[in-house]
Scaffold this active site. Structure first.
Site, mmCIF file in Angstrom:
data_model
loop_
_atom_site.group_PDB
_atom_site.id
_atom_site.type_symbol
_atom_site.label_atom_id
_atom_site.label_comp_id
_atom_site.label_asym_id
_atom_site.label_seq_id
_atom_site.Cartn_x
_atom_site.Cartn_y
_atom_site.Cartn_z
ATOM 1 N N CYS A 88 0.741 -1.170 0.054
ATOM 2 C CA CYS A 88 -0.027 -0.060 0.065
ATOM 3 C C CYS A 88 1.001 1.093 -0.012
ATOM 4 C CB CYS A 88 -1.083 -0.062 1.137
ATOM 5 S SG CYS A 88 -1.941 1.654 1.376
ATOM 6 N N GLY A 89 0.778 2.042 -0.961
ATOM 7 C CA GLY A 89 1.815 3.266 -1.145
ATOM 8 C C GLY A 89 1.554 4.245 -0.284
ATOM 9 N N HIS A 90 -0.011 4.755 -0.280
ATOM 10 C CA HIS A 90 0.003 5.768 0.737
ATOM 11 C C HIS A 90 0.043 5.420 2.151
ATOM 12 C CE1 HIS A 90 -3.956 4.108 2.066
ATOM 13 N NE2 HIS A 90 -3.696 4.877 2.919
ATOM 14 N N HIS A 206 -8.486 -3.879 -8.118
ATOM 15 C CA HIS A 206 -8.563 -2.424 -7.743
ATOM 16 C C HIS A 206 -9.086 -1.938 -9.299
ATOM 17 C CE1 HIS A 206 -6.141 -2.970 -4.353
ATOM 18 N NE2 HIS A 206 -6.029 -1.849 -3.998
ATOM 19 N N ASP A 233 -10.335 5.310 -2.984
ATOM 20 C CA ASP A 233 -8.799 5.875 -2.255
ATOM 21 C C ASP A 233 -8.989 7.459 -2.581
ATOM 22 O OD1 ASP A 233 -6.288 6.482 -1.538
ATOM 23 O OD2 ASP A 233 -5.479 4.733 -2.684
ATOM 24 N N CYS A 237 -3.277 6.882 -4.831
ATOM 25 C CA CYS A 237 -2.917 5.466 -4.736
ATOM 26 C C CYS A 237 -1.279 5.299 -5.242
ATOM 27 C CB CYS A 237 -3.817 4.741 -5.517
ATOM 28 S SG CYS A 237 -3.775 3.070 -5.206
ATOM 29 N N GLY A 238 -0.794 4.962 -4.273
ATOM 30 C CA GLY A 238 0.740 4.668 -4.500
ATOM 31 C C GLY A 238 0.804 3.294 -5.468
ATOM 32 N N THR A 239 0.258 2.591 -5.358
ATOM 33 C CA THR A 239 0.321 0.980 -6.123
ATOM 34 C C THR A 239 -0.220 1.413 -7.440
ATOM 35 O OG1 THR A 239 -1.536 0.046 -4.833
ATOM 36 C CG2 THR A 239 0.512 -0.545 -4.389
#
Ligand code: PYC
Length: 315
Positions: A88-90, A206, A233, A237-239
């Site tokens: 999870c990027g964020h 996603h 999100d 969204c980082g990913t």
């Protein structure tokens, strides 16, 4: 009675709840093993923290672990209202800000063990965080799916630490959220029922819809990202930005090292860039998190709703 300590933060509007004290013993195995143990034996922790009345559907949780690899500053297991997330990027940007808040790290580079591999993050002097995500790649281009009430929708399938279906040509605006939610949910359901998956049957959980940015001086694109569990999100969204970068790289629309500014539905922006590697790209995503609460929660044995009031539809 059980007491759990956590720090809440948000990254570009999307919340992360980082548990740092009171986690059940998950053993000393890999993060994948510990994730399985958390899921199988202690899912109550996720339920208690994410479901109402303590949580809400778009909250992402993270449990800190002592890492196997001493080069890493921490192990991290991510979860949400539907279950567990590979990366999870964020959330990782929130974890870095949380560790800095706790005084455990300072500016510089730090490594983290996740269930999808080791990722590195740099805490910059200006308090922004860059994460170097897992190797990302476009798996299939221009895949068609039949969507009820709409017909054929075409998009790319890409891995950015989670599986994404990326669709362009949307009007991404907060006034449009109800329609974006309904459309992305229908696309997600159609992908599932038509057995359209990522590599090795990986579930596409996603859906990312893209449109024009609010202002081209501020961003290159604006996105709306539906997450597993049916919520969206608030951050870019980082990913998801990693998945987008892999498509831009595959289409030769962005050169290695050049910056892509991805705007979210709430107007926050992540800066993304990438380097080529043999089997894809290594994306770098830069954003900022802010701590919003430093909390100790009580899970009382006599509280009938100590593990939340309801499961979500996807659980
Ligand atoms: O930032 O990668 C991300 C993410 C995944 C789900 C919610 N946020």
């Amino acid at each position: 009675m059980t007491q759990i300590k956590y720090i809440d933060s948000h990254t570009g509007g999307e919340p992360t709840r980082v548990v740092h004290t009171g986690t059940p013993d998950l053993g000393n195995g890999s993060m994948t093993d510990r994730l399985e143990r958390l899921k199988d034996d202690h899912d109550w922790l996720r339920q208690a923290l994410i479901r109402e009345p303590r949580g809400y559907d778009w909250l992402v949780g993270a449990v800190l672990q002592i890492p196997c690899d001493q080069a890493c500053v921490a192990g991290v297991i991510f979860f949400n209202n539907a279950g567990y997330l590979g990366m999870c990027g964020h959330g990782l940007i929130g974890v870095v800000e949380t560790l800095a808040f706790l005084g455990r790290i300072g500016a510089g580079e730090h490594l983290f063990e996740t269930s999808v591999g080791v990722v590195s993050a740099i805490l910059h002097e200006d308090c922004t965080v860059s994460i170097n995500n897992v190797v990302s790649y476009r798996y299939r281009q221009q895949v068609s799916v039949d969507v009820p009430n709409e017909g054929t929708v075409t998009g790319d399938i890409a891995w950015g630490g989670n599986w994404f279906f990326l669709v362009g040509g949307e009007k991404v605006d907060p006034s449009n959220v109800a329609r974006l939610l309904s459309r992305s949910r229908r696309i997600m359901t159609a992908l599932d029922s038509q057995q359209i998956t990522g590599r090795d049957g990986g579930k596409i959980d996603h859906v990312e819809l893209f449109g024009e940015p609010t202002d081209i001086a501020k961003a290159d694109s604006r996105s709306f990202v539906l997450c597993p569990g049916g919520e969206y999100d608030r951050s870019p969204c980082g990913t998801g930005t990693s998945a987008k970068l892999s498509c831009l790289a595959a289409d030769h629309k962005l050169a290695p090292g050049d910056v892509w500014r991805q705007e979210s539905i709430v107007g926050s922006v992540f800066e993304g860039s990438y380097q080529n590697v043999t089997d894809g790209i290594v994306p770098t995503i830069r954003g900022r998190a802010y701590v919003t609460a430093d909390t100790s929660c009580v899970i009382s044995d006599v509280d009938p709703f100590r593990f939340g009031v309801r499961p979500t539809a996807d659980e």
